[in-house]
Design an enzyme around this catalytic site. Structure first.
Site, PDB file in Angstrom:
ATOM      1  N   HIS A 268       0.831  -1.213   0.000  1.00  0.00           N
ATOM      2  CA  HIS A 268       0.000   0.000   0.000  1.00  0.00           C
ATOM      3  C   HIS A 268       0.865   1.262   0.000  1.00  0.00           C
ATOM      4  O   HIS A 268       0.526   2.271   0.607  1.00  0.00           O
ATOM      5  CB  HIS A 268      -0.996  -0.011   1.177  1.00  0.00           C
ATOM      6  CG  HIS A 268      -2.088  -1.022   0.990  1.00  0.00           C
ATOM      7  ND1 HIS A 268      -3.169  -0.795   0.172  1.00  0.00           N
ATOM      8  CD2 HIS A 268      -2.231  -2.284   1.474  1.00  0.00           C
ATOM      9  CE1 HIS A 268      -3.957  -1.876   0.185  1.00  0.00           C
ATOM     10  NE2 HIS A 268      -3.402  -2.802   0.954  1.00  0.00           N
TER      11      HIS A 268
ATOM     12  N   ASP B 257       1.541  -4.120  -9.422  1.00  0.00           N
ATOM     13  CA  ASP B 257       1.294  -5.480  -9.912  1.00  0.00           C
ATOM     14  C   ASP B 257       1.666  -5.610 -11.383  1.00  0.00           C
ATOM     15  O   ASP B 257       2.386  -6.525 -11.786  1.00  0.00           O
ATOM     16  CB  ASP B 257      -0.177  -5.857  -9.732  1.00  0.00           C
ATOM     17  CG  ASP B 257      -0.608  -5.759  -8.286  1.00  0.00           C
ATOM     18  OD1 ASP B 257       0.273  -5.676  -7.419  1.00  0.00           O
ATOM     19  OD2 ASP B 257      -1.823  -5.770  -8.039  1.00  0.00           O
TER      20      ASP B 257
HETATM   21  C1  GLA Z   1      -3.034  -4.346  -4.976  1.00  0.00           C
HETATM   22  C2  GLA Z   1      -2.864  -3.229  -5.997  1.00  0.00           C
HETATM   23  C3  GLA Z   1      -1.446  -2.686  -5.983  1.00  0.00           C
HETATM   24  C4  GLA Z   1      -0.994  -2.343  -4.565  1.00  0.00           C
HETATM   25  C5  GLA Z   1      -1.310  -3.469  -3.594  1.00  0.00           C
HETATM   26  C6  GLA Z   1      -1.042  -3.106  -2.156  1.00  0.00           C
HETATM   27  O1  GLA Z   1      -2.276  -5.460  -5.325  1.00  0.00           O
HETATM   28  O2  GLA Z   1      -3.175  -3.684  -7.289  1.00  0.00           O
HETATM   29  O3  GLA Z   1      -1.348  -1.577  -6.843  1.00  0.00           O
HETATM   30  O4  GLA Z   1      -1.581  -1.140  -4.143  1.00  0.00           O
HETATM   31  O5  GLA Z   1      -2.653  -3.900  -3.686  1.00  0.00           O
HETATM   32  O6  GLA Z   1       0.316  -2.892  -1.952  1.00  0.00           O
END
Ligand code: GLA
Length: 390
Positions: free
Chosen positions: A37, A177
């Site tokens: 996050h 991600d």
């Molecule tokens: C999800 C979101 C990412 C990131 C994570 C928490 O995977 O897609 O962009 O914010 O949560 O780190």
């Protein structure tokens, strides 16, 4: 030919009549080692691509139809659509992800001149927090690049994937991600500064230890989680801080500066959210330094601290992920363990000494079953490359 490649080709032939003229592609899933996050707060993340992911078999059509089939949702059968049926926020099944990417390419001036047939097979557990959706997005981008000749880099694939997730699937996710998946590199984690997309590959040398993923089997989707709510809490906290300190994002603050100005945040809950974002970013910097110095013990301690912060300050863990992490901490030979991904269900990631892996799986598995009432799944994973044509 690999076993999985043969399997997806055979399925394509069964579903669409012939596999002639198809190509097979793969994009990985990802696990984040630390830096949770932080990506929408201008901070750092430290994820890596996995060797498990999504396989795609694709073939262009001569008309404008889109025909999709997923081996993970076989009961849906072939899902039909067309190049004039993009409905941001309106698709109700998994095809929202590939369609979102096709729509995003079109928004960026790269319009497909004909439809396609696309079969997918993912060996990442769905909705587990290992980014099965981002994997499908990057995979789709890699397929469009190859089949339609669109000139985009892997980093573009990450950005287009994120754009589609934000604007087509209406989840306000950060870049982590898609970036981890599109830019993955075998045996390396990606140390990414999300404020400017500068990145560095850091070899993950575990010296007699393994990465173990524990899947809570509590299903979640980002859309129905409190993800967007956390993001807006951080934005409000940032706006409050900006009245007293000149920053563009929470990621610019170190702990001491945050402590100095935190009173500007009017609400205790928002203060905790911002505190997590600031401290987690600093932990990520420290963790990468520790890994580079070969200090795995320190890396593990920072992972544990990350979980505590996500549990107490960011409040995105829940009893399932807390049980996985807290039971892991009790097992001798566990170097570090924390929830990974968005939270609210999904997976934890642990670094476990080779000789302790079996004990870990048994003891965390038993404790989880007893407390939660259903089983967790465990995967010993390896760090792999980004998207490839097979
Ligand atoms: C999800 C979101 C990412 C990131 C994570 C928490 O995977 O897609 O962009 O914010 O949560 O780190």
């Amino acid at each position: 030919m690999s076993e999985i490649k043969a399997k997806v080709l055979a399925k394509f032939q069964e579903v669409f009549g012939t596999a002639e003229g198809t190509k097979v592609y793969f994009a990985p899933g990802r696990v984040n080692l630390i830096g949770e996050h932080t990506d929408y707060n201008g901070g750092h993340v430290f994820p890596c691509a996995l060797t498990i992911g999504t396989y795609g078999v694709a073939k262009k059509r001569t008309d404008g139809k889109l025909r999709f089939f997923s081996m993970n949702f076989e009961r849906l059968g072939i899902v039909e659509s067309s190049l004039d049926e993009f409905t941001p926020g309106g698709d109700k099944n998994w095809t929202a992800y590939p369609k979102g990417v096709m729509w995003a390419f079109e928004q960026k001036g790269m319009k497909m001149d004909c439809g396609l047939e696309l079969l997918l097979f993912g060996n990442i557990p769905n909705g587990s927090g290992l980014s099965s959706s981002a994997s499908v997005e990057v995979l789709t981008g890699a397929i469009l690049r190859d089949l339609y000749g669109f000139e985009v880099s892997n980093q573009d694939l990450a950005l287009i994937g994120q754009f589609s997730e934000n604007k087509y699937n209406l989840v306000n996710c950060g870049i982590m991600d898609q970036f981890a998946i599109a830019m993955g590199k075998k045996d390396c984690a990606i140390f990414l500064d999300t404020s400017n997309l500068k990145y560095e590959y850091a070899p993950v040398v575990l010296k007699g230890a393994k990465i173990v993923i524990s899947c809570s089997n509590k299903k979640r989707g980002l859309g129905d989680s409190k993800y967007n709510e956390r993001r807006s809490e951080c934005e409000t906290a940032l706006a409050e801080l900006q009245k007293v300190v000149d920053i563009k994002s929470l990621g610019e603050l170190d702990e001491a500066t945050f402590e100095k100005y935190q009173d500007a945040i009017q609400d205790e809950v928002r203060r905790k959210r911002a505190k997590h974002a600031v401290y987690e970013n600093q932990r990520t910097l420290k963790a990468v330094a520790a890994l580079k110095a070969g200090n795995l013990e320190e890396f593990g301690k920072l992972m544990n601290a990350s979980h505590v912060s996500l549990r107490d300050d960011y409040e995105v863990t829940g009893i399932e992920l807390d049980t996985l992490a807290e039971e892991a901490w009790k097992v001798p030979g566990v170097i570090g363990s924390r929830m990974t991904g968005a939270g609210f269900g999904g997976c934890s990631v642990s670094i476990v000494k080779d000789e302790a892996v079996d004990r870990f799986i048994q003891s965390v598995g038993e404790a989880y079953q007893k407390k939660i009432g259903y089983a967790a799944d465990f995967y010993v994973v390896e760090i792999g490359d980004g998207p490839v044509i097979l």
